[in-house]
Write a protein that holds these residues in place. Sequence first.
Motif, PDB file in Angstrom:
ATOM      1  N   ALA A  37     -15.018  62.317  20.232  1.00 14.99           N
ATOM      2  CA  ALA A  37     -16.000  61.450  19.575  1.00 14.99           C
ATOM      3  C   ALA A  37     -16.604  60.450  20.549  1.00 14.99           C
ATOM      4  O   ALA A  37     -17.761  60.040  20.405  1.00 14.99           O
ATOM      5  CB  ALA A  37     -15.342  60.706  18.417  1.00 14.99           C
ATOM      6  N   PHE A  40     -20.270  60.088  21.861  1.00 19.36           N
ATOM      7  CA  PHE A  40     -21.325  59.811  20.886  1.00 19.36           C
ATOM      8  C   PHE A  40     -21.419  58.329  20.535  1.00 19.36           C
ATOM      9  O   PHE A  40     -22.366  57.913  19.877  1.00 19.36           O
ATOM     10  CB  PHE A  40     -21.093  60.638  19.614  1.00 19.36           C
ATOM     11  N   SER A 116     -14.766  62.977  15.525  1.00 20.66           N
ATOM     12  CA  SER A 116     -15.520  64.146  15.998  1.00 20.66           C
ATOM     13  C   SER A 116     -15.730  65.194  14.914  1.00 20.66           C
ATOM     14  O   SER A 116     -16.755  65.883  14.911  1.00 20.66           O
ATOM     15  CB  SER A 116     -14.855  64.766  17.225  1.00 20.66           C
ATOM     16  N   GLU A 119     -18.946  64.401  13.216  1.00 16.57           N
ATOM     17  CA  GLU A 119     -20.154  64.412  14.057  1.00 16.57           C
ATOM     18  C   GLU A 119     -20.906  65.715  13.769  1.00 16.57           C
ATOM     19  O   GLU A 119     -21.109  66.556  14.647  1.00 16.57           O
ATOM     20  CB  GLU A 119     -19.784  64.275  15.539  1.00 16.57           C
ATOM     21  N   ILE A 124     -23.747  63.009   9.255  1.00 16.66           N
ATOM     22  CA  ILE A 124     -24.605  61.947   9.807  1.00 16.66           C
ATOM     23  C   ILE A 124     -25.791  61.706   8.870  1.00 16.66           C
ATOM     24  O   ILE A 124     -26.156  60.563   8.596  1.00 16.66           O
ATOM     25  CB  ILE A 124     -25.078  62.301  11.242  1.00 16.66           C
ATOM     26  N   ALA A 152     -26.296  65.318  21.743  1.00 13.16           N
ATOM     27  CA  ALA A 152     -25.894  65.013  20.362  1.00 13.16           C
ATOM     28  C   ALA A 152     -26.743  65.825  19.380  1.00 13.16           C
ATOM     29  O   ALA A 152     -27.468  65.283  18.550  1.00 13.16           O
ATOM     30  CB  ALA A 152     -26.014  63.519  20.105  1.00 13.16           C
ATOM     31  N   ARG A 155     -26.434  65.110  15.587  1.00 14.88           N
ATOM     32  CA  ARG A 155     -26.933  63.762  15.286  1.00 14.88           C
ATOM     33  C   ARG A 155     -28.458  63.745  15.351  1.00 14.88           C
ATOM     34  O   ARG A 155     -29.119  63.175  14.472  1.00 14.88           O
ATOM     35  CB  ARG A 155     -26.319  62.758  16.271  1.00 14.88           C
TER      36      ARG A 155
END
Length: 189
Positions: A37, A40, A116, A119, A124, A152, A155
Amino acid sequence: MGIYEACPVLENEQLMVRLIQQQDADDLASVYSDKFALPFFNSDCCHGSNFYCATKEDVANAIKYWLIEYHENKGFVRFSIIDKKQNKVVGTIEMFQRKSTDAYDGYGILRIDVRSDYEKTSWIYAILDLIVEPFYEWFACCHIATKAAVYAIDRIEALKKMGFVQSTKPLLDQHHAIAYYDYWIRQRQ
């Protein structure tokens, strides 16, 4: 009443977002010790911290600091993200209105740190969908900026889905003359 006098709670069927609490340290230890994680997390302008916490005590100390920033300094609000189905804190959100001389003056700066396994585009997006509109009002801003590095992918997909667009302008650390990139911006509708 302002956000620094009383911190509201946001929730839907999936998530709850509320002011961080000291008892969140147990759950957040799995977030801030998660090496997958860590890449990020947005630690721009955070005095060299990368937010990695190896122990629960490290997390507890971070929470103490975040609560001082909220209650005493009114510098930012750090929220806990709770997965209601799991009844676990799975990450945090930081938000504040930035005062600066760069392009991001008056913008709400949003940081989202999640484990994570959260993610993912769907998680998100669910977080953004819950918080973005109220945050404009709570933080008296017309723009929200958040960081998403090129790697990412999930994201970035969630940001695009929420109407964020990539900025070419750097966010400047005015104390250390450092420029940070990879910001995405959403203007209030």
